[in-house]
Every structure is written in structure tokens, then in C-alpha cells.
Design an enzyme around this catalytic site. Structure first.
Site, PDB file in Angstrom:
ATOM      1  N   LYS A  88       0.947  -1.236   0.020  1.00  0.00           N
ATOM      2  CA  LYS A  88      -0.068   0.044   0.034  1.00  0.00           C
ATOM      3  C   LYS A  88       0.905   1.116   0.098  1.00  0.00           C
ATOM      4  CE  LYS A  88      -3.593  -2.545   2.634  1.00  0.00           C
ATOM      5  NZ  LYS A  88      -4.448  -2.638   3.943  1.00  0.00           N
ATOM      6  N   ASN A 147      -1.399  -0.380   7.575  1.00  0.00           N
ATOM      7  CA  ASN A 147      -0.854  -1.786   7.784  1.00  0.00           C
ATOM      8  C   ASN A 147       0.120  -1.993   6.738  1.00  0.00           C
ATOM      9  OD1 ASN A 147      -3.008  -2.329   6.290  1.00  0.00           O
ATOM     10  ND2 ASN A 147      -4.109  -3.659   7.625  1.00  0.00           N
ATOM     11  N   HIS A 202      -1.426  -5.594   1.451  1.00  0.00           N
ATOM     12  CA  HIS A 202      -2.673  -6.396   1.071  1.00  0.00           C
ATOM     13  C   HIS A 202      -2.701  -7.737   0.827  1.00  0.00           C
ATOM     14  CE1 HIS A 202      -6.739  -7.733  -0.144  1.00  0.00           C
ATOM     15  NE2 HIS A 202      -6.048  -8.127  -1.505  1.00  0.00           N
ATOM     16  N   GLU A 249      -9.004 -10.778  -7.530  1.00  0.00           N
ATOM     17  CA  GLU A 249      -8.180  -9.453  -7.547  1.00  0.00           C
ATOM     18  C   GLU A 249      -7.264  -9.687  -8.484  1.00  0.00           C
ATOM     19  OE1 GLU A 249      -8.896  -8.977  -2.273  1.00  0.00           O
ATOM     20  OE2 GLU A 249      -7.110 -10.079  -3.254  1.00  0.00           O
TER      21      GLU A 249
HETATM   22  P1  GTP Z   1      -6.113  -6.460   3.646  1.00  0.00           P
HETATM   23  O1  GTP Z   1      -5.468  -7.667   3.029  1.00  0.00           O
HETATM   24  O2  GTP Z   1      -5.800  -5.282   3.247  1.00  0.00           O
HETATM   25  O3  GTP Z   1      -7.457  -6.907   2.968  1.00  0.00           O
HETATM   26  O4  GTP Z   1      -6.422  -6.744   5.036  1.00  0.00           O
HETATM   27  P2  GTP Z   1      -7.210  -7.727   5.985  1.00  0.00           P
HETATM   28  O5  GTP Z   1      -7.761  -8.722   5.032  1.00  0.00           O
HETATM   29  O6  GTP Z   1      -6.447  -8.058   6.975  1.00  0.00           O
HETATM   30  O7  GTP Z   1      -8.469  -7.055   6.573  1.00  0.00           O
HETATM   31  P3  GTP Z   1      -9.902  -6.679   5.962  1.00  0.00           P
HETATM   32  O8  GTP Z   1      -9.920  -7.053   4.357  1.00  0.00           O
HETATM   33  O9  GTP Z   1     -10.859  -7.071   6.916  1.00  0.00           O
HETATM   34  O10 GTP Z   1      -9.771  -5.024   5.878  1.00  0.00           O
HETATM   35  C1  GTP Z   1      -9.354  -4.283   4.697  1.00  0.00           C
HETATM   36  C2  GTP Z   1      -8.242  -3.345   5.261  1.00  0.00           C
HETATM   37  O11 GTP Z   1      -9.261  -2.114   5.941  1.00  0.00           O
HETATM   38  C3  GTP Z   1      -7.157  -3.481   6.386  1.00  0.00           C
HETATM   39  O12 GTP Z   1      -6.056  -3.842   5.711  1.00  0.00           O
HETATM   40  C4  GTP Z   1      -7.280  -2.109   7.010  1.00  0.00           C
HETATM   41  O13 GTP Z   1      -6.200  -0.992   6.335  1.00  0.00           O
HETATM   42  C5  GTP Z   1      -8.400  -1.655   6.889  1.00  0.00           C
HETATM   43  N1  GTP Z   1      -9.271  -1.773   8.057  1.00  0.00           N
HETATM   44  C6  GTP Z   1      -9.721  -2.958   8.602  1.00  0.00           C
HETATM   45  N2  GTP Z   1     -10.500  -2.617   9.745  1.00  0.00           N
HETATM   46  C7  GTP Z   1     -10.206  -1.366  10.007  1.00  0.00           C
HETATM   47  C8  GTP Z   1     -10.654  -0.767  11.045  1.00  0.00           C
HETATM   48  O14 GTP Z   1     -11.397  -0.998  12.039  1.00  0.00           O
HETATM   49  N3  GTP Z   1     -10.294   0.748  11.035  1.00  0.00           N
HETATM   50  C9  GTP Z   1      -9.678   1.293   9.915  1.00  0.00           C
HETATM   51  N4  GTP Z   1      -9.287   2.441  10.002  1.00  0.00           N
HETATM   52  N5  GTP Z   1      -9.125   0.340   9.181  1.00  0.00           N
HETATM   53  C10 GTP Z   1      -9.475  -0.729   8.905  1.00  0.00           C
HETATM   54 MG    MG Z   2      -9.069  -8.410   3.425  1.00  0.00          MG
END
Ligand code: GTP
Ligand code: MG
Length: 151
Positions: free
Chosen positions: A9, A112, A115, A126
């Protein structure tokens, strides 16, 4: 072997963590079969994160993903989808184990740095969203015979 979609990212790119992140996948024994740098549009980010439309952080997340260059990659290997998620660590870096990418290199959930696809179906979708078929390469890695058993 299976394929997964991995993106560094904008925060990971700006912090100079591209090589560090690629290195962790490479040293594990996974194979890079697609890579490019691009700044996604906000509309594209919304497509990528369409599963999260209803979440309160959705708009900020899409704003952020489209705020600067992203490294989009496809990695290949046995178990790369689920093990890629292990290398990455838990979504919230406060909960990611040390030794994982997010555990070692990030602090808050909204920054973070990486992805990774969360399953075979999302990996397929994707990869199709981010890459044209001709942008992916098919080759035998020189050390594959040392990484896998002959079959
Ligand atoms: P990705 O690999 O980026 O998809 O992350 P993930 O699969 O571990 O998490 P998810 O798909 O649930 O969420 C996608 C992204 O949204 C995360 O990587 C975070 O950057 C963001 N995100 C998830 N939960 C939160 C939250 O509670 N607050 C905020 N600000 N961002 C969040
Ligand atoms: Mg995810």
C-alpha cells in the site's frame, strides 16, 4: 501451484519497505509472476475493497489506497494464499505477531502497509481486477527443485 494477489500500500511504498516485503516472500520460496507500480483511482480502490462497502472506514480506506503509488504483485507457490496471510500477519498490527510483516513493520490498522488475498475466490478476482493475463509470466525458478520435492 496457486496464485495470490499481494499489494504494498502507499504507506509501505513511501516508507521504503518495498524490498523488505518482497524479500520476505522471495526468501520463503514463493515465486513472483507479476509486478507493477501504479496509483489506483479511488473508483478502482472501491472495486478492490467492494466487500467492505458498509464498513465505517470504507471511504477513508479507499482514499488512502488511491493516495499514492502501490506495488501490485502476483505470487505463486504451494499454499501461497494462506501462507501469504501468515507472512503478512493479523489485520491490526497491534495484534500481529512479531516476525510477521505487519507485526514487525506497522503500528495501526489504517496504515498496515500490505494487502493479501484472503482465499482462493478473492485471489482469482483480485488478480483479474489488477492484472491482464499477458502481464503474468510463467517460468520455472532456478531453485524450485530445492524448494519442492520431485513428483
Ligand atoms: P487486506 O489484506 O488489506 O484486505 O487486510 P485484511 O484482509 O487483513 O483486513 P480486511 O480485508 O478486513 O480490511 C481491509 C483493510 O481495511 C485492512 O487492511 C485495514 O487497512 C482496513 N481496516 C480494517 N479494519 C479497520 C478498522 O477497524 N479501522 C480502520 N481504520 N481500517 C480498517
Ligand atoms: Mg482483506
Amino acid at each position: 501451484f496457486e496464485h495470490t494477489f499481494i499489494a504494498i500500500k502507499p504507506d509501505g511504498v513511501q516508507r521504503g519497505l518495498i524490498a523488505e516485503i518482497i524479500s520476505r516472500f522471495e526468501r520463503k520460496g514463493f515465486k513472483l509472476v507479476g509486478i507493477k507500480i501504479l496509483t489506483p483511482s479511488k473508483e478502482f480502490a472501491q472495486k478492490h475493497y467492494h466487500d467492505l462497502t458498509e464498513r465505517p472506514f470504507f471511504n477513508g480506506l479507499c482514499e488512502f489506497l488511491s493516495s499514492g503509488p502501490v506495488i501490485a504483485m502476483v505470487w505463486e507457490g504451494q499454499g501461497v494464499i494462506s501462507y501469504g496471510r501468515k507472512l503478512i500477519g493479523a489485520t491490526d498490527p497491534q495484534k500481529s505477531e512479531p516476525g510477521t510483516i505487519r507485526g514487525d513493520l506497522a503500528v495501526v490498522v489504517g496504515r498496515n502497509i500490505i494487502h493479501g488475498s484472503d482465499g482462493p475466490e478473492t485471489a482469482k478476482n483480485e488478480i483479474n481486477l489488477w492484472f491482464k493475463p499477458e502481464e503474468l509470466v510463467n517460468y520455472t525458478g532456478n531453485s524450485e527443485k530445492w524448494i519442492y520435492e520431485a513428483n
